[in-house]
Design a protein around this motif. Structure first.
Motif, PDB file in Angstrom:
ATOM      1  N   ASP A  55       0.844  -1.193   0.000  1.00  0.00           N
ATOM      2  CA  ASP A  55       0.000   0.000   0.000  1.00  0.00           C
ATOM      3  C   ASP A  55       0.876   1.239   0.000  1.00  0.00           C
ATOM      4  OD1 ASP A  55      -2.398  -1.417   0.133  1.00  0.00           O
ATOM      5  OD2 ASP A  55      -2.335  -1.497   2.327  1.00  0.00           O
ATOM      6  N   LEU A  56       0.496   2.200  -0.819  1.00  0.00           N
ATOM      7  CA  LEU A  56       1.093   3.537  -0.793  1.00  0.00           C
ATOM      8  C   LEU A  56       0.187   4.429   0.043  1.00  0.00           C
ATOM      9  CD1 LEU A  56       2.910   5.915  -1.805  1.00  0.00           C
ATOM     10  CD2 LEU A  56       1.368   6.038  -3.802  1.00  0.00           C
ATOM     11  N   CYS A  57       0.749   5.046   1.069  1.00  0.00           N
ATOM     12  CA  CYS A  57      -0.022   5.924   1.940  1.00  0.00           C
ATOM     13  C   CYS A  57       0.442   7.359   1.761  1.00  0.00           C
ATOM     14  CB  CYS A  57       0.137   5.512   3.400  1.00  0.00           C
ATOM     15  SG  CYS A  57      -0.367   3.807   3.732  1.00  0.00           S
ATOM     16  N   LEU A  58      -0.491   8.256   1.468  1.00  0.00           N
ATOM     17  CA  LEU A  58      -0.180   9.666   1.280  1.00  0.00           C
ATOM     18  C   LEU A  58      -0.564  10.447   2.534  1.00  0.00           C
ATOM     19  CD1 LEU A  58      -1.457  10.188  -2.378  1.00  0.00           C
ATOM     20  CD2 LEU A  58       0.823   9.497  -1.597  1.00  0.00           C
ATOM     21  N   ARG A  72      -3.638   0.861  -3.217  1.00  0.00           N
ATOM     22  CA  ARG A  72      -3.099  -0.494  -3.343  1.00  0.00           C
ATOM     23  C   ARG A  72      -2.207  -0.535  -4.595  1.00  0.00           C
ATOM     24  NH1 ARG A  72      -4.137  -5.472  -1.054  1.00  0.00           N
ATOM     25  NH2 ARG A  72      -4.292  -4.094   0.766  1.00  0.00           N
ATOM     26  N   MET A  73      -0.998  -0.974  -4.424  1.00  0.00           N
ATOM     27  CA  MET A  73      -0.023  -0.969  -5.511  1.00  0.00           C
ATOM     28  C   MET A  73      -0.123  -2.242  -6.345  1.00  0.00           C
ATOM     29  SD  MET A  73       3.236   0.676  -3.444  1.00  0.00           S
ATOM     30  CE  MET A  73       4.039   1.360  -4.896  1.00  0.00           C
ATOM     31  N   THR A  74       0.413  -2.168  -7.557  1.00  0.00           N
ATOM     32  CA  THR A  74       0.379  -3.282  -8.498  1.00  0.00           C
ATOM     33  C   THR A  74       1.776  -3.873  -8.631  1.00  0.00           C
ATOM     34  OG1 THR A  74      -1.404  -2.248  -9.752  1.00  0.00           O
ATOM     35  CG2 THR A  74      -0.135  -3.980 -10.864  1.00  0.00           C
ATOM     36  N   ARG A  75       1.857  -5.197  -8.587  1.00  0.00           N
ATOM     37  CA  ARG A  75       3.161  -5.845  -8.730  1.00  0.00           C
ATOM     38  C   ARG A  75       3.533  -5.928 -10.203  1.00  0.00           C
ATOM     39  NH1 ARG A  75       5.458 -10.249  -4.959  1.00  0.00           N
ATOM     40  NH2 ARG A  75       7.560 -10.483  -5.806  1.00  0.00           N
ATOM     41  N   GLY A  76       4.760  -5.529 -10.525  1.00  0.00           N
ATOM     42  CA  GLY A  76       5.254  -5.607 -11.889  1.00  0.00           C
ATOM     43  C   GLY A  76       6.458  -6.516 -11.974  1.00  0.00           C
ATOM     44  N   GLU A  77       7.240  -6.353 -12.998  1.00  0.00           N
ATOM     45  CA  GLU A  77       8.438  -7.163 -13.177  1.00  0.00           C
ATOM     46  C   GLU A  77       9.529  -6.731 -12.191  1.00  0.00           C
ATOM     47  OE1 GLU A  77       9.703  -7.005 -17.186  1.00  0.00           O
ATOM     48  OE2 GLU A  77       7.857  -7.868 -18.007  1.00  0.00           O
ATOM     49  N   ARG A  78      10.512  -7.611 -12.010  1.00  0.00           N
ATOM     50  CA  ARG A  78      11.698  -7.341 -11.190  1.00  0.00           C
ATOM     51  C   ARG A  78      11.343  -7.082  -9.727  1.00  0.00           C
ATOM     52  NH1 ARG A  78      14.740  -3.112 -15.370  1.00  0.00           N
ATOM     53  NH2 ARG A  78      14.304  -4.315 -17.261  1.00  0.00           N
ATOM     54  N   ALA A  83       2.567   2.338  -8.347  1.00  0.00           N
ATOM     55  CA  ALA A  83       1.307   3.078  -8.209  1.00  0.00           C
ATOM     56  C   ALA A  83       1.502   4.439  -8.855  1.00  0.00           C
ATOM     57  CB  ALA A  83       0.907   3.235  -6.750  1.00  0.00           C
ATOM     58  N   PHE A  84       0.486   4.894  -9.566  1.00  0.00           N
ATOM     59  CA  PHE A  84       0.500   6.254 -10.114  1.00  0.00           C
ATOM     60  C   PHE A  84      -0.588   7.064  -9.430  1.00  0.00           C
ATOM     61  CE2 PHE A  84      -0.890   9.651 -12.868  1.00  0.00           C
ATOM     62  CZ  PHE A  84       0.312  10.235 -13.233  1.00  0.00           C
ATOM     63  N   VAL A  85      -0.223   8.257  -8.983  1.00  0.00           N
ATOM     64  CA  VAL A  85      -1.184   9.155  -8.345  1.00  0.00           C
ATOM     65  C   VAL A  85      -1.121  10.488  -9.079  1.00  0.00           C
ATOM     66  CG1 VAL A  85      -1.896  10.275  -6.211  1.00  0.00           C
ATOM     67  CG2 VAL A  85      -0.810   8.016  -6.131  1.00  0.00           C
ATOM     68  N   ASP A  86      -2.272  10.948  -9.566  1.00  0.00           N
ATOM     69  CA  ASP A  86      -2.257  12.196 -10.325  1.00  0.00           C
ATOM     70  C   ASP A  86      -2.205  13.410  -9.390  1.00  0.00           C
ATOM     71  OD1 ASP A  86      -4.799  12.266  -9.294  1.00  0.00           O
ATOM     72  OD2 ASP A  86      -5.828  12.116 -11.221  1.00  0.00           O
ATOM     73  N   LYS A  87      -1.772  14.503  -9.949  1.00  0.00           N
ATOM     74  CA  LYS A  87      -1.699  15.811  -9.293  1.00  0.00           C
ATOM     75  C   LYS A  87      -0.697  15.871  -8.129  1.00  0.00           C
ATOM     76  CE  LYS A  87      -6.453  17.009 -10.538  1.00  0.00           C
ATOM     77  NZ  LYS A  87      -7.782  17.459 -10.053  1.00  0.00           N
ATOM     78  N   GLN A  92       4.872  16.474  -1.460  1.00  0.00           N
ATOM     79  CA  GLN A  92       3.935  15.432  -1.036  1.00  0.00           C
ATOM     80  C   GLN A  92       4.639  14.442  -0.105  1.00  0.00           C
ATOM     81  OE1 GLN A  92       0.436  14.659  -1.789  1.00  0.00           O
ATOM     82  NE2 GLN A  92       0.995  13.360  -0.053  1.00  0.00           N
ATOM     83  N   LEU A  93       4.008  14.107   1.014  1.00  0.00           N
ATOM     84  CA  LEU A  93       4.553  13.140   1.958  1.00  0.00           C
ATOM     85  C   LEU A  93       3.915  11.774   1.727  1.00  0.00           C
ATOM     86  CD1 LEU A  93       4.591  15.224   5.276  1.00  0.00           C
ATOM     87  CD2 LEU A  93       6.282  15.146   3.427  1.00  0.00           C
ATOM     88  N   TYR A  94       4.706  10.729   1.933  1.00  0.00           N
ATOM     89  CA  TYR A  94       4.186   9.385   1.668  1.00  0.00           C
ATOM     90  C   TYR A  94       4.983   8.339   2.435  1.00  0.00           C
ATOM     91  CZ  TYR A  94       8.179   8.642  -1.488  1.00  0.00           C
ATOM     92  OH  TYR A  94       9.435   8.494  -2.010  1.00  0.00           O
ATOM     93  N   GLY A  95       4.474   7.136   2.444  1.00  0.00           N
ATOM     94  CA  GLY A  95       5.146   5.989   3.029  1.00  0.00           C
ATOM     95  C   GLY A  95       4.516   4.725   2.487  1.00  0.00           C
ATOM     96  N   TYR A  96       5.091   3.577   2.814  1.00  0.00           N
ATOM     97  CA  TYR A  96       4.593   2.296   2.317  1.00  0.00           C
ATOM     98  C   TYR A  96       4.210   1.389   3.481  1.00  0.00           C
ATOM     99  CZ  TYR A  96       6.715   3.674  -2.138  1.00  0.00           C
ATOM    100  OH  TYR A  96       7.054   4.338  -3.289  1.00  0.00           O
ATOM    101  N   ARG A  97       3.220   0.528   3.203  1.00  0.00           N
ATOM    102  CA  ARG A  97       2.872  -0.553   4.121  1.00  0.00           C
ATOM    103  C   ARG A  97       2.996  -1.861   3.348  1.00  0.00           C
ATOM    104  NH1 ARG A  97       0.334   1.241   8.848  1.00  0.00           N
ATOM    105  NH2 ARG A  97      -0.331   3.430   8.798  1.00  0.00           N
TER     106      ARG A  97
END
Length: 723
Positions: A55-58, A72-78, A83-87, A92-97
């Motif tokens: 999870d990306l938390c803003l 909720r983030m999407t798993r990709g390669e590697r 996650a893409f967030v517009d604007k 901007q402050l953020y963290g991950y879970r």
């Protein structure tokens, strides 16, 4: 800088140029960790191989405790989550879970109750207070912490990299001309009355014209800054009212430590660091960072969960796996060791280094406990390890100054002075110890001393390393200051709250008869003479000289040789007082080094004779000007000798670390004339050019605990035979 790295960091992925984003952001997200800003918003990418969800938390920049959105983030390669967030914009402050198994025995410690920093965060907001909410668990076999620490946790900040460098270029000072000056960003200016109060102890304060003028006048070329990566204060120090002043407790490999900035916002802090570098470069000064990639502030299993432990404990840290499960390999003394042999950790370290070169414009790095970083997948030191091999072929990193602290702890292969490959330079602990022992008057130290002042060929020459591989130092942040080295026979670390058990017990220091400060003029005179002799030795030795900030001014830490937790007057530079005579001597000895090629040799001595002068590149002399025999080097009572250096002109160095004055017969005949350059028994030490001319063959008296330098003015420097 138009580097390839800068290009790939800034270019958007092709489909992200579109105004309308595709439904799956992983399709167009950059395949590199970190945050990528676009005109529409920002891509967030983080590595976590063993996670089951991310999870990306803003959080609100105005109220960092307030969570504003969760994605909720999407798993990709590697093993990268996207996650893409517009604007999204700078600030901007953020963290991950990270969601996943809690299996400490398998080095998997996922706990979604803990907000995690982005290992690629360019700025970090907040200052953790060591609250239990940061802890992941109390040990390897208990349940994960249930407390959600989101509101008080550290937050990563989005930062825009655009900055007007105004044509900044790296000074690119050759190693032979380099004079390193180690300093603490805060401690150097915290008490400087010539700097506005709001700028003291900051990046901006270090860029102040008064500071730059002082450094230029001193003559140093390269500033080595104690860690400026964001770090954490240890809980046990906070409980004692202390902090981790030195900063060797990293939690952000891309983020400048926010407490060293006068600016309060993340973007301003990053820009302030860049402005500091730009100002120092404009005056011709290099910036070298002391970096800590060997461990992080998360410590062992009892430490806080901040980033690596929660994202992928198994891949970011070195572990041993036994019958009782996984345990951290503690070869750093700090509870964990970053596993630089895994692709994820190796990539992060290399990306961090390139970022500081290409985006922050620094000139090089000093690697704390570099042996740990240079260990392979089997946890053994290897000169061809993944990290060292990657740096050697990197088009950016292989071109900057690279200095290794060539040891770690607790392993048979931990001490590696002379063991790093080119293009590395190494802090030469053998030089420090040997030169200290000689001037402390230790018996049997003369032969070893001679090896060290000649560039330590025994340590570096065996694998064709250049003479300038050795970074010669007498003192550093870790240990006594130069004043304390000649004022205390024992350490005095009581202020650290560990009953004086911490710190090195083997310092090769002397008190000159009185432990600590004294008003005895004879003791103070001897201490001043020894400090001048030590500094003169450093500046006339083959290798790269390294000075600890304040040694030129008589700075003292009152006998504390481990002031890592002393963010106070004990560690800060006191600008209201200072030893002006020592300052003048240091300026002059640095200038002498720059003017005499013999003191800046790039090759080891080989003993070959120069047909033009009739002299070998170095000739070792007895006090009667005859050659010093091989067996005489190992006389345990030898404390007096000379070194005649061929050059234009030849220079004669005479060393007397004994307690009595000695007469030295100057080489040559009546047609030979020498001029005295400096004599450390004098105050301030240097004499006016050609003010003292002395004929060859004349006995020159060298006082006790003194070093003398003479220049050949005219005539042959004839040397008698020995044995």
């Amino acid at each position: 800088m138009g580097s390839f790295f800068k290009y790939i960091m800034q270019r958007p992925a092709p489909c992200c140029m579109k105004k309308t984003m595709p439904s799956d952001p992983a399709i167009c997200a950059p395949n590199r960790p970190g945050v990528t800003l676009t005109p529409e918003g920002a891509h967030f990418v983080v590595f976590a191989r063993h996670a089951t969800a991310m999870d990306l938390c803003l959080y609100s920049p105005a109220d960092p405790k307030q969570e504003t959105a969760r994605v909720r983030m999407t798993r990709g390669e590697r093993d990268l989550w996207h996650a893409f967030v517009d604007k999204v914009k700078s600030g901007q402050l953020y963290g991950y879970r990270a969601h996943g198994p809690w299996m400490p025995d398998s080095a998997l410690r996922y706990n979604a109750n803990k907000l995690l920093l982005d290992p690629y965060a360019l700025a970090i907001v907040g200052k953790p207070d060591g609250a239990t909410g940061m802890l992941g668990s109390g040990g390897p076999n208990v349940l994960p912490g249930a407390y959600d620490n989101g509101p008080e946790a550290l937050k990563s900040a989005v930062v825009e990299n655009r900055f007007n460098w105004r044509g900044d270029t790296l000074p690119a000072i050759p190693w032979r001309d380099t004079v390193i000056y180690e300093m603490h960003v805060k401690g150097f200016t915290q008490k400087h009355l010539g700097i506005p109060k709001k700028l003291r102890g900051t990046y901006a304060g270090l860029a102040h014209p008064e500071v730059i003028a002082y450094l230029k006048d001193l003559g140093v070329t390269s500033l080595q800054l104690l860690p400026v990566h964001q770090h954490l204060d240890d809980q046990f120090l906070l409980e004692k009212g202390l902090t981790n002043y030195w900063g060797y407790n990293t939690i952000g490999f891309f983020a400048p430590h926010n407490e060293y900035a006068a600016a309060k916002d993340p973007q301003g802090q990053v820009n302030e660091f860049k402005e500091m570098v730009r100002a120092l470069h404009a005056s011709g000064l290099e910036v070298i960072l002391d970096v800590v990639y060997n461990h992080t502030a998360e410590g062992d299993e009892r430490g806080p969960t901040l980033m690596f432990r929660g994202l992928d404990d198994r891949f970011y840290y070195r572990h041993s796996f036994g019958e009782h499960g996984a345990s951290y390999i503690n070869i750093t003394g700090c509870g964990n060791a970053v596993d630089s042999a895994t692709p994820a950790a190796l990539r992060l370290i290399l990306d961090s280094l390139r970022y500081w070169v290409t985006e922050m414009h620094v000139d090089g790095f000093r690697f704390d406990l570099a042996v740990t970083v240079a260990r392979d997948q089997h946890d053994n030191y290897d000169a061809n390890s993944q990290f060292l091999a990657a740096v050697a072929q990197d088009p950016v990193l292989s071109q900057v100054k690279l200095i290794a602290e060539p040891w770690d702890i607790f392993r048979m292969d931990s001490y590696q002075v002379g063991g790093f490959p080119e293009p590395w330079r190494e802090l030469n602990g053998k030089y420090r110890d040997s030169v200290r022992r000689f001037w402390a008057g230790d018996e049997g130290s003369t032969a070893e001393f001679a090896k060290r002042i000649c560039g330590s060929q025994d340590a570096f020459g065996w694998n064709s390393r250049p003479a300038l591989s050795s970074v010669n130092f007498l003192t550093s942040h870790d240990g006594f200051t130069l004043m304390d080295l000649v004022s205390y026979a024992s350490k005095h670390n009581e202020a650290n709250g560990e009953d004086n058990r911490d710190g090195d017990n083997s310092n090769h220091s002397v008190s000159c008869g009185v432990e600590g400060p004294t008003k005895d003029p004879r003791v103070n005179s001897l201490r001043a003479r020894l400090r001048r002799s030590l500094m003169a030795t450093l500046m006339t030795s083959v290798g790269v000289p390294f000075i600890n900030a304040g040694d030129e001014r008589g700075r003292t830490q009152k006998g504390n040789n481990n002031a890592y937790c002393q963010d106070n007057d004990l560690s800060w530079m006191d600008w209201s007082t200072g030893d002006e005579e020592m300052l003048d001597f240091t300026r002059r000895i640095i200038a002498l080094r720059k003017s005499v090629a013999s003191f800046r040799r790039t090759q080891f001595f080989d003993g070959l004779v120069n047909p033009a002068s009739g002299l070998a590149d170095v000739t070792w002399l007895e006090g009667n000007a005859t050659l010093l025999c091989h067996e005489e080097w190992h006389d345990p009572h030898r404390s007096f000798f000379g070194a005649l250096l061929d050059g234009s002109p030849p220079m004669l160095l005479i060393f007397n670390r004994g307690d009595l004055p000695q007469n030295f017969s100057l080489p040559g005949s009546g047609k030979t004339v020498w001029s005295l350059v400096f004599d450390t028994s004098l105050t301030p030490g240097f004499v006016a050019k050609d003010s003292r001319l002395i004929d060859g063959g004349v006995a020159f008296q060298v006082k006790a605990s003194s070093m003398v330098c003479l220049r050949l003015n005219e005539g042959p420097a004839l040397v008698g035979e020995s044995c």
